[in-house]
Design a protein around this motif. Structure first.
Motif, PDB file in Angstrom:
ATOM      1  N   SER A 116       0.790  -1.232   0.000  1.00 15.26           N
ATOM      2  CA  SER A 116       0.000   0.000   0.000  1.00 15.26           C
ATOM      3  C   SER A 116       0.823   1.284   0.000  1.00 15.26           C
ATOM      4  CB  SER A 116      -0.912   0.010   1.235  1.00 15.26           C
ATOM      5  OG  SER A 116      -0.162  -0.124   2.434  1.00 15.26           O
ATOM      6  N   TYR A 117       2.158   1.191  -0.052  1.00 20.33           N
ATOM      7  CA  TYR A 117       3.010   2.382   0.045  1.00 20.33           C
ATOM      8  C   TYR A 117       3.658   2.622  -1.311  1.00 20.33           C
ATOM      9  CZ  TYR A 117       5.913   5.729   2.652  1.00 20.33           C
ATOM     10  OH  TYR A 117       6.503   6.870   3.140  1.00 20.33           O
ATOM     11  N   VAL A 118       3.332   3.733  -1.965  1.00 25.08           N
ATOM     12  CA  VAL A 118       3.693   3.908  -3.371  1.00 25.08           C
ATOM     13  C   VAL A 118       5.009   4.654  -3.549  1.00 25.08           C
ATOM     14  CG1 VAL A 118       1.254   3.940  -3.973  1.00 25.08           C
ATOM     15  CG2 VAL A 118       2.456   6.098  -3.694  1.00 25.08           C
ATOM     16  N   ASN A 119       5.651   4.403  -4.668  1.00 24.54           N
ATOM     17  CA  ASN A 119       6.930   5.016  -5.023  1.00 24.54           C
ATOM     18  C   ASN A 119       6.673   6.318  -5.771  1.00 24.54           C
ATOM     19  OD1 ASN A 119       9.505   5.652  -5.766  1.00 24.54           O
ATOM     20  ND2 ASN A 119       9.945   3.722  -6.789  1.00 24.54           N
ATOM     21  N   VAL A 241      -0.326 -12.157  -3.280  1.00 23.75           N
ATOM     22  CA  VAL A 241      -1.465 -11.390  -2.761  1.00 23.75           C
ATOM     23  C   VAL A 241      -1.097  -9.918  -2.607  1.00 23.75           C
ATOM     24  CG1 VAL A 241      -2.980 -11.061  -0.762  1.00 23.75           C
ATOM     25  CG2 VAL A 241      -2.532 -13.360  -1.608  1.00 23.75           C
ATOM     26  N   GLY A 242       0.108  -9.657  -2.063  1.00 26.38           N
ATOM     27  CA  GLY A 242       0.546  -8.277  -1.906  1.00 26.38           C
ATOM     28  C   GLY A 242       0.679  -7.553  -3.236  1.00 26.38           C
ATOM     29  N   THR A 243       1.183  -8.247  -4.245  1.00 20.92           N
ATOM     30  CA  THR A 243       1.332  -7.638  -5.571  1.00 20.92           C
ATOM     31  C   THR A 243      -0.024  -7.312  -6.180  1.00 20.92           C
ATOM     32  OG1 THR A 243       3.395  -8.857  -5.940  1.00 20.92           O
ATOM     33  CG2 THR A 243       2.276  -7.966  -7.880  1.00 20.92           C
ATOM     34  N   VAL A 244      -0.976  -8.243  -6.075  1.00 20.25           N
ATOM     35  CA  VAL A 244      -2.326  -7.991  -6.596  1.00 20.25           C
ATOM     36  C   VAL A 244      -2.961  -6.810  -5.869  1.00 20.25           C
ATOM     37  CG1 VAL A 244      -4.657  -8.940  -6.815  1.00 20.25           C
ATOM     38  CG2 VAL A 244      -2.666 -10.367  -7.346  1.00 20.25           C
ATOM     39  N   LYS A 246      -1.398  -4.322  -4.587  1.00 22.32           N
ATOM     40  CA  LYS A 246      -0.728  -3.079  -4.969  1.00 22.32           C
ATOM     41  C   LYS A 246      -1.116  -2.629  -6.365  1.00 22.32           C
ATOM     42  CE  LYS A 246       1.381   0.415  -4.745  1.00 22.32           C
ATOM     43  NZ  LYS A 246       0.359   0.743  -5.674  1.00 22.32           N
ATOM     44  N   VAL A 247      -1.071  -3.535  -7.342  1.00 22.76           N
ATOM     45  CA  VAL A 247      -1.223  -3.095  -8.734  1.00 22.76           C
ATOM     46  C   VAL A 247      -2.658  -3.164  -9.242  1.00 22.76           C
ATOM     47  CG1 VAL A 247       1.154  -3.765  -9.275  1.00 22.76           C
ATOM     48  CG2 VAL A 247      -0.701  -5.378  -9.720  1.00 22.76           C
ATOM     49  N   VAL A 248      -3.551  -3.850  -8.520  1.00 25.37           N
ATOM     50  CA  VAL A 248      -4.939  -3.962  -8.968  1.00 25.37           C
ATOM     51  C   VAL A 248      -5.901  -3.353  -7.953  1.00 25.37           C
ATOM     52  CG1 VAL A 248      -6.789  -5.524  -9.660  1.00 25.37           C
ATOM     53  CG2 VAL A 248      -4.425  -6.048 -10.296  1.00 25.37           C
ATOM     54  N   VAL A 249      -5.856  -3.862  -6.722  1.00 24.23           N
ATOM     55  CA  VAL A 249      -6.838  -3.455  -5.719  1.00 24.23           C
ATOM     56  C   VAL A 249      -6.687  -1.983  -5.361  1.00 24.23           C
ATOM     57  CG1 VAL A 249      -7.704  -3.866  -3.395  1.00 24.23           C
ATOM     58  CG2 VAL A 249      -6.973  -5.797  -4.812  1.00 24.23           C
ATOM     59  N   MET A 250      -5.460  -1.527  -5.141  1.00 24.96           N
ATOM     60  CA  MET A 250      -5.274  -0.137  -4.706  1.00 24.96           C
ATOM     61  C   MET A 250      -5.734   0.878  -5.754  1.00 24.96           C
ATOM     62  SD  MET A 250      -1.989   1.586  -2.851  1.00 24.96           S
ATOM     63  CE  MET A 250      -2.094   3.267  -2.232  1.00 24.96           C
ATOM     64  N   PRO A 251      -5.386   0.725  -7.046  1.00 25.21           N
ATOM     65  CA  PRO A 251      -5.919   1.677  -8.033  1.00 25.21           C
ATOM     66  C   PRO A 251      -7.449   1.672  -8.112  1.00 25.21           C
ATOM     67  CG  PRO A 251      -4.071   0.465  -8.952  1.00 25.21           C
ATOM     68  CD  PRO A 251      -4.395  -0.191  -7.651  1.00 25.21           C
ATOM     69  N   VAL A 252      -8.047   0.491  -8.010  1.00 30.13           N
ATOM     70  CA  VAL A 252      -9.512   0.410  -8.067  1.00 30.13           C
ATOM     71  C   VAL A 252     -10.143   1.127  -6.874  1.00 30.13           C
ATOM     72  CG1 VAL A 252     -11.493  -1.149  -7.966  1.00 30.13           C
ATOM     73  CG2 VAL A 252      -9.548  -1.699  -9.446  1.00 30.13           C
ATOM     74  N   PHE A 303       9.554  -5.935  -6.124  1.00 28.03           N
ATOM     75  CA  PHE A 303      10.055  -6.392  -7.423  1.00 28.03           C
ATOM     76  C   PHE A 303       8.914  -6.564  -8.424  1.00 28.03           C
ATOM     77  CE2 PHE A 303      10.830 -10.017 -10.248  1.00 28.03           C
ATOM     78  CZ  PHE A 303      11.935  -9.559 -10.945  1.00 28.03           C
ATOM     79  N   ALA A 304       7.874  -7.293  -8.034  1.00 29.05           N
ATOM     80  CA  ALA A 304       6.785  -7.592  -8.965  1.00 29.05           C
ATOM     81  C   ALA A 304       6.015  -6.333  -9.354  1.00 29.05           C
ATOM     82  CB  ALA A 304       5.833  -8.620  -8.341  1.00 29.05           C
ATOM     83  N   SER A 305       5.750  -5.453  -8.398  1.00 30.08           N
ATOM     84  CA  SER A 305       5.005  -4.231  -8.725  1.00 30.08           C
ATOM     85  C   SER A 305       5.844  -3.299  -9.602  1.00 30.08           C
ATOM     86  CB  SER A 305       4.567  -3.513  -7.444  1.00 30.08           C
ATOM     87  OG  SER A 305       5.681  -3.079  -6.687  1.00 30.08           O
TER      88      SER A 305
END
Length: 323
Positions: A116-119, A241-244, A246-252, A303-305
């Motif tokens: 949940s912490y963005v770059n 789960v963390g990657t999903v 970050k890259v899917v759930v958080m933007p939605v 890495f994945a995000s």
């Protein structure tokens, strides 16, 4: 578009240099990590925050971009909760199946932060300029993260990493008044008063701040090589789960908060969702290492995000009609 690609390529090259150092000189790389992590935590990152916030019109950001910061903060809290609940549920299952290797609360906390912490610091600037035409969304996200979210995360790290009531209270207080937050506060005061220190002071501070992001990326690359992403089987699902998240759930969730929730539209809505879609910040690795927390999941998610960040951001631009 060229600026966005440059932002991602700079990150990739520095991470590869760090990984190459770990390959060619593993012992030296470990020594570098031990020395660089506190250097970044206590000196270069706070200097970067002082410079960045001082050069920002804090009044303008607090007024014009407050809804963006609110939407990001809401999305962060929601994703932190979603990941935390899922990880805690898996923790109970793993404790029942393998009592000798339970998933600790520290692992859950670091994984939730990574989810949940963005770059926003280095990748966020060219993306904001490309998609919105201003760095306002980046600064609003940075202020929300560094003044509100990071102290809360670090206080939680202190709570989980300390023992004894007196020690725990002291650790939590120290975490909430961490050097990065102090740097943001100093920068905010200078911005509000429209002051800048003399060049003899300002230039050394600026030089130290400019070193922060490259050093963090080098440490991240070394950590990646020392423990390759998604190689720890017991934590692999947590990383996915963390990657999903970050890259899917958080933007939605950010879109829900910003659009239907706050009524944002156009460039402001694009800015919120794009910032939420950014990869995990390498700060998570530095914070975790500094507090002695397990960072396997954080490295996997970072890495994945980072690999998925560019296509997700471009998808956001396409879906929301950014030019």
């Amino acid at each position: 578009m060229e600026g966005v690609l440059l932002g991602f390529s700079v990150v990739a090259v520095l991470v590869l240099i760090g990984a190459g150092t770990a390959v060619l000189a593993p012992e030296k790389a470990r020594a570098i990590q031990r020395g660089v992590t506190p250097l970044v935590y206590y000196i270069t990152n706070p200097c970067l925050m002082v410079v960045l916030v001082t050069q920002t019109d804090v009044r303008l950001v607090a007024g014009l971009y407050a809804p963006l910061a609110l939407a990001i903060a809401g999305a962060t809290a929601a994703v932190f909760t979603v990941y935390g609940l899922l990880a805690l549920r898996r923790r109970r299952r793993s404790q029942a199946q393998t009592p000798g290797r339970p998933r600790t609360g520290a692992e859950v906390a670091v994984g939730a932060m990574a989810s949940s912490y963005v770059n926003a610091g280095n990748i966020g600037v060219p993306i904001a300029l490309y998609m919105v035409g201003t760095t306002g969304p980046v600064v609003s996200v940075l202020l929300a993260q560094l003044l509100v979210l990071a102290p809360l995360y670090l206080a939680l790290f202190g709570l989980l990493g300390s023992s004894g009531a007196e020690s725990r209270a002291r650790t939590i207080l120290g975490s909430m008044l961490n050097p990065v937050t102090v740097g943001v506060l100093i920068g905010a005061v200078l911005s509000l008063l429209d002051l800048r220190p003399p060049d003899s002071i300002w230039e050394p501070v600026r030089m130290l701040g400019e070193a922060s992001i490259p050093l963090m990326l080098l440490v991240f690359g070394m950590a990646l090589w020392q423990e390759r992403p998604f190689t720890v089987q017991e934590r692999r699902l947590d990383g996915v789960v963390g990657t999903v998240c970050k890259v899917v759930v958080m933007p939605v969730i950010a879109w829900v908060f910003a659009g239907p929730g706050l009524g944002l539209e156009g460039p402001e809505l694009v800015g919120v969702v794009a910032m939420a879609a950014l990869p995990t910040a390498q700060n998570v690795i530095v914070f975790g290492m500094h507090h002695g927390m397990p960072i396997t999941v954080a490295k996997d998610v970072t890495f994945a995000s980072s690999m998925l960040g560019l296509p997700v951001v471009l998808l956001v631009a396409w879906l929301l009609g950014a030019s």
